[in-house]
Design a protein around this motif. Structure first.
Motif, mmCIF file in Angstrom:
data_model
loop_
_atom_site.group_PDB
_atom_site.id
_atom_site.type_symbol
_atom_site.label_atom_id
_atom_site.label_comp_id
_atom_site.label_asym_id
_atom_site.label_seq_id
_atom_site.Cartn_x
_atom_site.Cartn_y
_atom_site.Cartn_z
ATOM 1 N N LYS A 41 85.913 18.916 46.937
ATOM 2 C CA LYS A 41 86.501 17.759 46.261
ATOM 3 C C LYS A 41 87.898 18.137 45.789
ATOM 4 O O LYS A 41 88.103 19.214 45.228
ATOM 5 C CB LYS A 41 85.637 17.334 45.067
ATOM 6 N N CYS A 42 88.826 17.223 46.006
ATOM 7 C CA CYS A 42 90.222 17.455 45.629
ATOM 8 C C CYS A 42 90.413 17.176 44.145
ATOM 9 O O CYS A 42 90.045 16.104 43.655
ATOM 10 C CB CYS A 42 91.124 16.544 46.460
ATOM 11 N N ASP A 43 91.017 18.155 43.433
ATOM 12 C CA ASP A 43 91.322 17.949 42.009
ATOM 13 C C ASP A 43 92.447 16.939 41.841
ATOM 14 O O ASP A 43 92.585 16.323 40.787
ATOM 15 C CB ASP A 43 91.744 19.274 41.356
ATOM 16 N N GLY A 44 93.266 16.773 42.884
ATOM 17 C CA GLY A 44 94.421 15.877 42.782
ATOM 18 C C GLY A 44 94.060 14.416 42.974
ATOM 19 O O GLY A 44 94.344 13.570 42.115
ATOM 20 N N CYS A 45 93.422 14.087 44.105
ATOM 21 C CA CYS A 45 93.178 12.666 44.426
ATOM 22 C C CYS A 45 91.704 12.285 44.370
ATOM 23 O O CYS A 45 91.366 11.105 44.500
ATOM 24 C CB CYS A 45 93.757 12.341 45.806
ATOM 25 N N GLY A 46 90.810 13.263 44.207
ATOM 26 C CA GLY A 46 89.390 12.955 44.059
ATOM 27 C C GLY A 46 88.617 12.826 45.361
ATOM 28 O O GLY A 46 87.399 12.608 45.338
ATOM 29 N N LEU A 52 92.913 22.792 52.623
ATOM 30 C CA LEU A 52 93.652 21.875 51.759
ATOM 31 C C LEU A 52 93.105 20.460 51.921
ATOM 32 O O LEU A 52 92.424 20.152 52.888
ATOM 33 C CB LEU A 52 95.159 21.939 52.030
ATOM 34 N N CYS A 53 93.421 19.608 50.955
ATOM 35 C CA CYS A 53 92.923 18.230 50.985
ATOM 36 C C CYS A 53 93.536 17.487 52.167
ATOM 37 O O CYS A 53 94.767 17.449 52.309
ATOM 38 C CB CYS A 53 93.282 17.535 49.673
ATOM 39 N N PRO A 54 92.711 16.860 53.034
ATOM 40 C CA PRO A 54 93.265 16.147 54.187
ATOM 41 C C PRO A 54 93.986 14.858 53.795
ATOM 42 O O PRO A 54 94.682 14.261 54.612
ATOM 43 C CB PRO A 54 92.028 15.848 55.040
ATOM 44 N N CYS A 55 93.863 14.431 52.531
ATOM 45 C CA CYS A 55 94.526 13.198 52.082
ATOM 46 C C CYS A 55 95.892 13.502 51.467
ATOM 47 O O CYS A 55 96.899 12.937 51.878
ATOM 48 C CB CYS A 55 93.626 12.465 51.094
ATOM 49 N N CYS A 56 95.923 14.402 50.455
ATOM 50 C CA CYS A 56 97.177 14.623 49.715
ATOM 51 C C CYS A 56 97.705 16.052 49.868
ATOM 52 O O CYS A 56 98.721 16.390 49.266
ATOM 53 C CB CYS A 56 96.986 14.287 48.241
ATOM 54 N N TRP A 57 97.024 16.865 50.670
ATOM 55 C CA TRP A 57 97.421 18.237 50.983
ATOM 56 C C TRP A 57 97.377 19.176 49.786
ATOM 57 O O TRP A 57 97.920 20.281 49.827
ATOM 58 C CB TRP A 57 98.819 18.295 51.631
HETATM 59 ZN ZN LIG Z 1 93.708 15.120 47.571
#
Ligand SMILES: [Zn+2]
Length: 139
Positions: A35-40, A49-54
């Motif tokens: 789970k991304c701490d940045g975008c959830g 890395l997060c595939p949405c917001c990197w």
């Molecule tokens: Zn993210």
């Protein structure tokens, strides 16, 4: 419980430093994804890395193991000798309640009863001492 004398002949996953927490969780009979701490976003398969917001600020979180069949196929041809005895067998895509989609098999239902949208929950199949596979059953 797995029969310790049973041999498992099917292909096994390549466990890497990136996906090891996923496989370690399955061995504990838990489903865990990043789970991304940045975008959830929660996603699968694992990545650095997060595939949405990197973002590289990522945590592993335990999921419910519940979802719905979003697609499926029934294989009538064997591409691996070790699958010969199971033809025809199904492969389903499950959309988990938390969002990610995962490929697996559905058990406890005949192949002709599988439909898009049926609610399912995870079951854990300890195929070797090191590897537990996620399968799903109707709920
Ligand atoms: Zn993210």
């Amino acid at each position: 419980m797995r029969d310790p004398d049973a041999q498992y002949h099917k292909p096994l996953p390549a466990i890497t430093s990136i996906n090891r927490p996923f496989w370690d969780a399955l061995r504990r009979h838990e489903l865990s994804m990043q789970k991304c701490d940045g975008c959830g976003l929660i996603w699968y398969p694992p990545s650095p890395l997060c595939p949405c917001c990197w973002s590289r600020s990522i945590a592993w979180v335990k999921l419910s193991g519940r979802g719905r069949v979003s697609s499926w196929v029934v294989f009538h041809q064997s591409y691996f000798k070790s699958f010969d005895a199971e033809i025809p067998y199904n492969v389903v895509e499950v959309e988990l309640d938390e969002g990610p989609r995962i490929l697996a098999n559905v058990v406890g239902i005949s192949n002709d009863k599988i439909r898009t949208g049926i609610p399912v929950e995870i079951v854990f199949d300890d195929v070797t001492d090191e590897v537990t596979l996620a399968r799903f059953k109707p709920r």
